[in-house]
Design a protein around this motif. Structure first.
Motif, short mmCIF file in Angstrom:
data_model
loop_
_atom_site.label_atom_id
_atom_site.label_comp_id
_atom_site.label_asym_id
_atom_site.label_seq_id
_atom_site.Cartn_x
_atom_site.Cartn_y
_atom_site.Cartn_z
N SER A 120 18.81 154.14 28.52
CA SER A 120 19.76 153.89 29.60
C SER A 120 20.72 152.79 29.19
O SER A 120 20.32 151.77 28.65
CB SER A 120 19.01 153.49 30.87
OG SER A 120 19.93 153.18 31.89
N ARG A 127 23.45 150.05 30.53
CA ARG A 127 23.84 149.30 31.71
C ARG A 127 24.85 148.25 31.32
O ARG A 127 24.76 147.65 30.27
CB ARG A 127 22.61 148.65 32.34
CG ARG A 127 22.92 147.82 33.57
CD ARG A 127 21.66 147.18 34.13
NE ARG A 127 20.76 148.19 34.68
CZ ARG A 127 19.53 147.93 35.08
NH1 ARG A 127 19.04 146.72 34.96
NH2 ARG A 127 18.78 148.89 35.57
N TRP A 128 25.83 148.01 32.19
CA TRP A 128 26.84 146.99 31.89
C TRP A 128 27.17 146.23 33.17
O TRP A 128 26.92 146.70 34.28
CB TRP A 128 28.11 147.62 31.31
CG TRP A 128 28.74 148.67 32.18
CD1 TRP A 128 29.71 148.51 33.10
CD2 TRP A 128 28.40 150.07 32.17
NE1 TRP A 128 30.01 149.71 33.69
CE2 TRP A 128 29.22 150.69 33.13
CE3 TRP A 128 27.50 150.85 31.45
CZ2 TRP A 128 29.17 152.05 33.40
CZ3 TRP A 128 27.44 152.21 31.71
CH2 TRP A 128 28.26 152.80 32.66
N ARG A 148 25.73 151.92 35.31
CA ARG A 148 24.57 152.31 34.50
C ARG A 148 24.64 153.80 34.25
O ARG A 148 25.12 154.56 35.09
CB ARG A 148 23.28 151.97 35.26
CG ARG A 148 22.00 152.33 34.53
CD ARG A 148 20.80 151.99 35.41
NE ARG A 148 19.56 152.40 34.80
CZ ARG A 148 19.09 153.65 34.83
NH1 ARG A 148 19.76 154.60 35.46
NH2 ARG A 148 17.96 153.95 34.24
N GLU A 189 22.27 157.03 32.20
CA GLU A 189 21.06 157.42 31.47
C GLU A 189 21.38 158.58 30.54
O GLU A 189 22.01 159.56 30.94
CB GLU A 189 19.98 157.84 32.48
CG GLU A 189 18.69 158.27 31.82
CD GLU A 189 17.67 158.70 32.86
OE1 GLU A 189 17.01 159.72 32.63
OE2 GLU A 189 17.54 158.01 33.90
N GLU A 232 14.90 153.33 40.34
CA GLU A 232 14.78 152.56 39.11
C GLU A 232 14.16 151.19 39.40
O GLU A 232 13.12 150.84 38.87
CB GLU A 232 16.15 152.38 38.46
CG GLU A 232 16.18 151.45 37.26
CD GLU A 232 15.47 152.03 36.05
OE1 GLU A 232 15.19 151.27 35.11
OE2 GLU A 232 15.17 153.24 36.05
N ASN A 291 18.70 149.97 42.77
CA ASN A 291 19.46 150.96 42.00
C ASN A 291 18.55 152.12 41.62
O ASN A 291 17.34 151.96 41.44
CB ASN A 291 20.11 150.35 40.76
CG ASN A 291 19.13 149.69 39.84
OD1 ASN A 291 18.73 148.54 40.05
ND2 ASN A 291 18.71 150.40 38.81
N GLY A 316 22.09 155.12 38.28
CA GLY A 316 22.94 153.94 38.24
C GLY A 316 23.59 153.60 39.57
O GLY A 316 24.36 152.64 39.65
N TYR A 322 23.99 151.85 42.96
CA TYR A 322 23.54 150.48 43.24
C TYR A 322 23.91 150.10 44.67
O TYR A 322 24.98 150.46 45.16
CB TYR A 322 24.21 149.54 42.24
CG TYR A 322 24.02 148.07 42.51
CD1 TYR A 322 22.88 147.40 42.09
CD2 TYR A 322 25.02 147.34 43.17
CE1 TYR A 322 22.72 146.04 42.33
CE2 TYR A 322 24.86 145.98 43.41
CZ TYR A 322 23.71 145.34 42.98
OH TYR A 322 23.56 144.00 43.23
#
Length: 412
Positions: free
Chosen positions: A35, A37-38, A70, A72, A244, A291, A295, A297
């Motif tokens: 995954s 994520r930023w 995010r 995946e 998640e 989240n 992704g 959120y």
């Protein structure tokens, strides 16, 4: 987990990328997933996740577009390089994130049991999938768009989504339907050679988990009021790609007293979550962040009134006073008034009762009068969340038995 940080100045877009190896519960199969994520980038309205077969990105093979932070990846993307680009509200692209090899990440990822088939993509706000370059596909190729396929005659690729009409493939497919999407596709050359249609499934999930506090009602203050030490219950609903992680914080607004910090992931995040309020008093804030695996959120907070203190009572004689021996002495026709208050951050008085000696308990409404003699008064009080207190006092009601006309000596 590896963290890569790069400052990006164009359009003030910046990225902090991290990769997570994902583990799941019950399964259809064993597979690998990683995954990306930023952190949100200032000025970015959405994000473009581009994949290429070369590190220099001379050609983008396919992309996904999302408003989440995010994404995946399944094993179908394991051979690509990936980068993320912020896009502002005018559609202008920012500078890309660092380029990362998915092949390296998948090489380190263990095979795990997962909840969804390997053809599923936990998807983006606008899911666009690629079957490869339609100009290089051939009916004999096992992987349309593969660089190893040889172009012999012109071919066309066709697809349909969820059993709809067949459409000519032009380089990407946009999936607009939330939930499961079944994509069928095949290639056909100008001679009429047609390959057997293939199927794949994608999960489009753009709905964030729903988190709510259950079993509590608002009190007189307009806030949810609970007794300190009582448990709060959060219920999470996630019907898409799966939970998640959820992070919960409960603390007094002034920072005093205890604080609760809780992080749950996977299966544990699906169950009702119990949060103790022990040691917390006054106006408090319950915060959460959650989240899902796609992704999506959400973050929110609720103000609470957590009451740790019982009411306090004072006693006031109308005709008399409290002596040093701790007894209230009343003059004839004297009364005892009771005043009870909940502390400033309390929920308010709910009950105020008293009894004299062994007499029945009765509700306090007016100051209390007493017959001549010594009496024991017991006072019972509680606030609206159930904090209780009991107070006892002694009262001596005196009635003079001498005449006020003075004394005269009478002759016999």
């Amino acid at each position: 987990m590896r963290i890569i940080d790069q400052n990006i100045i164009k359009f003030k877009f910046s990225f902090l990328l991290s990769f997570l190896l994902l583990l799941s519960g019950e399964a259809f199969s064993e597979q690998q997933r990683v995954s990306l994520r930023w952190k949100p980038s200032q000025g970015a309205e959405s994000y473009l996740i581009e994949l290429s077969e070369d590190r220099e990105f001379l050609r983008v093979h396919h992309f996904y577009k999302t408003k989440n932070f995010r994404y995946e990846f399944n094993s179908q993307d394991s051979r690509f390089y990936v980068r993320v680009i912020g896009i502002n509200m005018d559609g202008v692209r920012g500078v890309s994130s660092p380029i990362i090899s998915l092949a390296d990440k998948f090489a380190a990822a263990p095979k795990v049991k997962v909840e969804r088939p390997s053809t599923v993509v936990a998807s983006s706000e606008e899911l666009r999938i690629s079957l490869g370059d339609p100009q290089t596909s051939g009916p004999s190729s096992n992987n349309p768009g593969s660089p190893s396929s040889q172009k012999q005659v012109p071919v066309s690729t066709y697809y349909r989504v969820n059993g709809g009409e067949w459409q000519k493939y032009e380089g990407s497919i946009s999936l607009s339907q939330e939930g499961w999407n079944e994509v069928e596709f095949y290639s056909e050359d100008i001679l009429g050679n047609k390959e057997t249609p293939k199927k794949t499934k994608y999960l489009k999930d753009t709905t964030a988990p729903q988190v709510r506090l259950i079993g509590e009602k608002k009190g007189q203050s307009g806030l949810i009021e609970i007794k300190s030490g009582a448990e709060l219950t959060l219920q999470i609903t996630e019907e898409g790609s799966g939970m998640e992680e959820v992070t919960i914080n409960l603390a007094a607004r002034d920072g005093s007293g205890a604080e609760v910090n809780l992080t749950l992931s996977g299966e544990e995040a699906k169950k009702p979550i119990k949060i103790s309020s022990s040691g917390i008093d006054g106006l408090s804030i319950l915060r959460w962040e959650a989240n899902d695996k796609a992704g999506n959120y959400i973050q929110s907070e609720i103000p609470l009134l957590i009451d740790a203190k019982h009411p306090v009572c004072v006693f006031a004689p109308t005709e008399g006073k409290l002596r040093e021996d701790g007894i209230y002495y009343l003059k004839e026709n004297g009364l005892i008034a009771i005043r009870c208050e909940d502390p400033g951050t309390g929920s308010g008085i709910s009950k105020l009762e008293y009894k004299i000696g062994n007499a029945p308990v009765q509700t306090y409404q007016n100051p209390i009068g007493f017959n001549t003699g010594i009496h024991t008064v017991t006072v019972y009080t509680s606030d609206r969340v159930g904090n209780q207190a009991e107070f006892k006092i002694k009262v001596n009601a005196i009635k003079p038995d001498w005449q006020k006309t003075g004394s005269e000596l009478q002759e016999k």
